[in-house]
Design a protein around this motif. Structure first.
Motif, PDB file in Angstrom:
ATOM      1  N   PRO A   5      11.244   3.522  -8.035  1.00 23.02           N
ATOM      2  CA  PRO A   5      10.607   4.412  -7.045  1.00 23.02           C
ATOM      3  C   PRO A   5       9.122   4.098  -6.849  1.00 23.02           C
ATOM      4  O   PRO A   5       8.611   4.241  -5.732  1.00 23.02           O
ATOM      5  CB  PRO A   5      10.815   5.793  -7.657  1.00 23.02           C
ATOM      6  CG  PRO A   5      12.088   5.664  -8.424  1.00 23.02           C
ATOM      7  CD  PRO A   5      12.049   4.278  -9.006  1.00 23.02           C
ATOM      8  N   GLU A   6       8.446   3.639  -7.872  1.00 26.07           N
ATOM      9  CA  GLU A   6       7.024   3.324  -7.749  1.00 26.07           C
ATOM     10  C   GLU A   6       6.760   2.052  -6.944  1.00 26.07           C
ATOM     11  O   GLU A   6       5.604   1.732  -6.663  1.00 26.07           O
ATOM     12  CB  GLU A   6       6.361   3.212  -9.127  1.00 26.07           C
ATOM     13  CG  GLU A   6       7.065   2.298 -10.105  1.00 26.07           C
ATOM     14  CD  GLU A   6       7.988   3.069 -11.053  1.00 26.07           C
ATOM     15  OE1 GLU A   6       8.721   3.972 -10.582  1.00 26.07           O
ATOM     16  OE2 GLU A   6       7.982   2.738 -12.275  1.00 26.07           O
ATOM     17  N   ASP A   7       7.812   1.348  -6.566  1.00 22.86           N
ATOM     18  CA  ASP A   7       7.656   0.200  -5.663  1.00 22.86           C
ATOM     19  C   ASP A   7       7.605   0.634  -4.199  1.00 22.86           C
ATOM     20  O   ASP A   7       7.365  -0.192  -3.312  1.00 22.86           O
ATOM     21  CB  ASP A   7       8.805  -0.792  -5.845  1.00 22.86           C
ATOM     22  CG  ASP A   7       8.816  -1.450  -7.214  1.00 22.86           C
ATOM     23  OD1 ASP A   7       9.912  -1.590  -7.799  1.00 22.86           O
ATOM     24  OD2 ASP A   7       7.727  -1.824  -7.694  1.00 22.86           O
ATOM     25  N   THR A   8       7.831   1.909  -3.946  1.00 24.04           N
ATOM     26  CA  THR A   8       7.794   2.429  -2.577  1.00 24.04           C
ATOM     27  C   THR A   8       6.408   2.237  -1.985  1.00 24.04           C
ATOM     28  O   THR A   8       5.402   2.653  -2.560  1.00 24.04           O
ATOM     29  CB  THR A   8       8.164   3.920  -2.563  1.00 24.04           C
ATOM     30  OG1 THR A   8       9.518   4.061  -2.980  1.00 24.04           O
ATOM     31  CG2 THR A   8       7.991   4.504  -1.164  1.00 24.04           C
ATOM     32  N   ALA A   9       6.352   1.571  -0.838  1.00 23.15           N
ATOM     33  CA  ALA A   9       5.080   1.260  -0.186  1.00 23.15           C
ATOM     34  C   ALA A   9       5.356   0.537   1.126  1.00 23.15           C
ATOM     35  O   ALA A   9       6.495   0.137   1.398  1.00 23.15           O
ATOM     36  CB  ALA A   9       4.224   0.369  -1.081  1.00 23.15           C
ATOM     37  N   GLN A  23       0.852  -1.185   0.000  1.00 22.02           N
ATOM     38  CA  GLN A  23       0.000   0.000   0.000  1.00 22.02           C
ATOM     39  C   GLN A  23       0.888   1.235   0.000  1.00 22.02           C
ATOM     40  O   GLN A  23       1.648   1.461   0.938  1.00 22.02           O
ATOM     41  CB  GLN A  23      -0.929   0.017   1.209  1.00 22.02           C
ATOM     42  CG  GLN A  23      -1.952   1.131   1.166  1.00 22.02           C
ATOM     43  CD  GLN A  23      -3.061   0.943   2.171  1.00 22.02           C
ATOM     44  OE1 GLN A  23      -2.924   0.183   3.139  1.00 22.02           O
ATOM     45  NE2 GLN A  23      -4.193   1.613   1.963  1.00 22.02           N
ATOM     46  N   ALA A  24       0.773   1.999  -1.069  1.00 17.80           N
ATOM     47  CA  ALA A  24       1.495   3.253  -1.187  1.00 17.80           C
ATOM     48  C   ALA A  24       0.637   4.374  -0.622  1.00 17.80           C
ATOM     49  O   ALA A  24      -0.590   4.257  -0.558  1.00 17.80           O
ATOM     50  CB  ALA A  24       1.833   3.524  -2.651  1.00 17.80           C
ATOM     51  N   PRO A  25       1.247   5.487  -0.227  1.00 18.90           N
ATOM     52  CA  PRO A  25       0.473   6.606   0.336  1.00 18.90           C
ATOM     53  C   PRO A  25      -0.609   7.067  -0.628  1.00 18.90           C
ATOM     54  O   PRO A  25      -0.359   7.294  -1.815  1.00 18.90           O
ATOM     55  CB  PRO A  25       1.535   7.686   0.531  1.00 18.90           C
ATOM     56  CG  PRO A  25       2.809   6.935   0.701  1.00 18.90           C
ATOM     57  CD  PRO A  25       2.692   5.745  -0.193  1.00 18.90           C
ATOM     58  N   GLY A  26      -1.826   7.178  -0.116  1.00 23.46           N
ATOM     59  CA  GLY A  26      -2.929   7.656  -0.926  1.00 23.46           C
ATOM     60  C   GLY A  26      -3.507   6.645  -1.885  1.00 23.46           C
ATOM     61  O   GLY A  26      -4.398   6.977  -2.682  1.00 23.46           O
ATOM     62  N   LYS A  27      -3.029   5.405  -1.833  1.00 21.78           N
ATOM     63  CA  LYS A  27      -3.514   4.379  -2.759  1.00 21.78           C
ATOM     64  C   LYS A  27      -4.091   3.204  -1.984  1.00 21.78           C
ATOM     65  O   LYS A  27      -3.809   3.018  -0.809  1.00 21.78           O
ATOM     66  CB  LYS A  27      -2.384   3.904  -3.676  1.00 21.78           C
ATOM     67  CG  LYS A  27      -1.862   4.977  -4.613  1.00 21.78           C
ATOM     68  CD  LYS A  27      -0.877   4.401  -5.612  1.00 21.78           C
ATOM     69  CE  LYS A  27      -0.420   5.445  -6.611  1.00 21.78           C
ATOM     70  NZ  LYS A  27       0.537   4.879  -7.609  1.00 21.78           N
ATOM     71  N   GLN A  28      -4.888   2.400  -2.679  1.00 24.93           N
ATOM     72  CA  GLN A  28      -5.439   1.198  -2.067  1.00 24.93           C
ATOM     73  C   GLN A  28      -4.385   0.106  -1.971  1.00 24.93           C
ATOM     74  O   GLN A  28      -3.427   0.064  -2.759  1.00 24.93           O
ATOM     75  CB  GLN A  28      -6.631   0.702  -2.890  1.00 24.93           C
ATOM     76  CG  GLN A  28      -7.861   1.584  -2.807  1.00 24.93           C
ATOM     77  CD  GLN A  28      -9.076   0.948  -3.445  1.00 24.93           C
ATOM     78  OE1 GLN A  28      -8.952   0.165  -4.393  1.00 24.93           O
ATOM     79  NE2 GLN A  28     -10.256   1.271  -2.937  1.00 24.93           N
ATOM     80  N   ARG A  29      -4.583  -0.781  -1.023  1.00 23.23           N
ATOM     81  CA  ARG A  29      -3.696  -1.930  -0.904  1.00 23.23           C
ATOM     82  C   ARG A  29      -3.890  -2.821  -2.125  1.00 23.23           C
ATOM     83  O   ARG A  29      -5.015  -3.047  -2.573  1.00 23.23           O
ATOM     84  CB  ARG A  29      -4.006  -2.717   0.371  1.00 23.23           C
ATOM     85  CG  ARG A  29      -2.994  -3.779   0.714  1.00 23.23           C
ATOM     86  CD  ARG A  29      -3.261  -4.397   2.075  1.00 23.23           C
ATOM     87  NE  ARG A  29      -3.166  -3.414   3.153  1.00 23.23           N
ATOM     88  CZ  ARG A  29      -3.170  -3.742   4.448  1.00 23.23           C
ATOM     89  NH1 ARG A  29      -3.255  -5.017   4.812  1.00 23.23           N
ATOM     90  NH2 ARG A  29      -3.105  -2.806   5.366  1.00 23.23           N
ATOM     91  N   GLU A  30      -2.786  -3.321  -2.664  1.00 19.81           N
ATOM     92  CA  GLU A  30      -2.852  -4.154  -3.856  1.00 19.81           C
ATOM     93  C   GLU A  30      -2.046  -5.428  -3.670  1.00 19.81           C
ATOM     94  O   GLU A  30      -1.051  -5.448  -2.947  1.00 19.81           O
ATOM     95  CB  GLU A  30      -2.323  -3.392  -5.080  1.00 19.81           C
ATOM     96  CG  GLU A  30      -0.860  -3.006  -4.994  1.00 19.81           C
ATOM     97  CD  GLU A  30      -0.328  -2.374  -6.272  1.00 19.81           C
ATOM     98  OE1 GLU A  30      -1.049  -2.311  -7.284  1.00 19.81           O
ATOM     99  OE2 GLU A  30       0.843  -1.942  -6.267  1.00 19.81           O
ATOM    100  N   LEU A  31      -2.488  -6.484  -4.352  1.00 18.11           N
ATOM    101  CA  LEU A  31      -1.764  -7.751  -4.334  1.00 18.11           C
ATOM    102  C   LEU A  31      -0.500  -7.629  -5.173  1.00 18.11           C
ATOM    103  O   LEU A  31      -0.550  -7.190  -6.317  1.00 18.11           O
ATOM    104  CB  LEU A  31      -2.645  -8.871  -4.884  1.00 18.11           C
ATOM    105  CG  LEU A  31      -1.986 -10.239  -5.028  1.00 18.11           C
ATOM    106  CD1 LEU A  31      -1.668 -10.830  -3.662  1.00 18.11           C
ATOM    107  CD2 LEU A  31      -2.878 -11.184  -5.825  1.00 18.11           C
TER     108      LEU A  31
END
Length: 119
Positions: A87-91, A39-47
């Protein structure tokens, strides 16, 4: 009671690797599937990835070819090898396990471990 404890998160630069671990403990009879979610900031948790007891795996399209999920059924532990991090893997990465105890079947979540990838 069943507990899931994650470890291995941290701060890395883009292109580097990390390995996450999640160990399940408690009154466990067996574990069906084990997953990694994020789960990244401001986003839903994803598989991110899941692995069945038989070893079948499923990956999110965004991590295919870069991440590998594996498990040790004896140690009730699941791993996530993350290569070529972006960077988009940050969560915050969460472990999930579908657990059979001697009285019931239910899902359990770990507390999460932060992964930060700098550009």
């Amino acid at each position: 009671q069943v507990q899931l404890v994650e470890s291995g998160g941290g701060l890395v630069q883009a292109g580097e690797s990390l390995r996450l671990s999640c160990a399940a403990s408690g009154r466990i009879f067996s574990i069906n599937r084990m997953d990694w979610h994020r789960q990244a900031p401001g986003k839903q948790r994803e598989l991110v990835a899941l692995i069945t007891r038989s070893g079948s795996t499923t990956y999110a399209d965004s991590v295919k070819g870069r991440f590998t999920i594996s498990r040790d059924t004896v140690k009730n532990t699941v791993y996530l090898q993350m290569n070529s991090l972006k960077p988009e893997d940050t969560a915050v990465y969460y472990c999930y396990a579908d657990v059979f105890t001697h009285v019931a079947q239910r899902g359990y979540w770990g507390q999460g471990t932060q992964v930060t990838v700098s550009s």
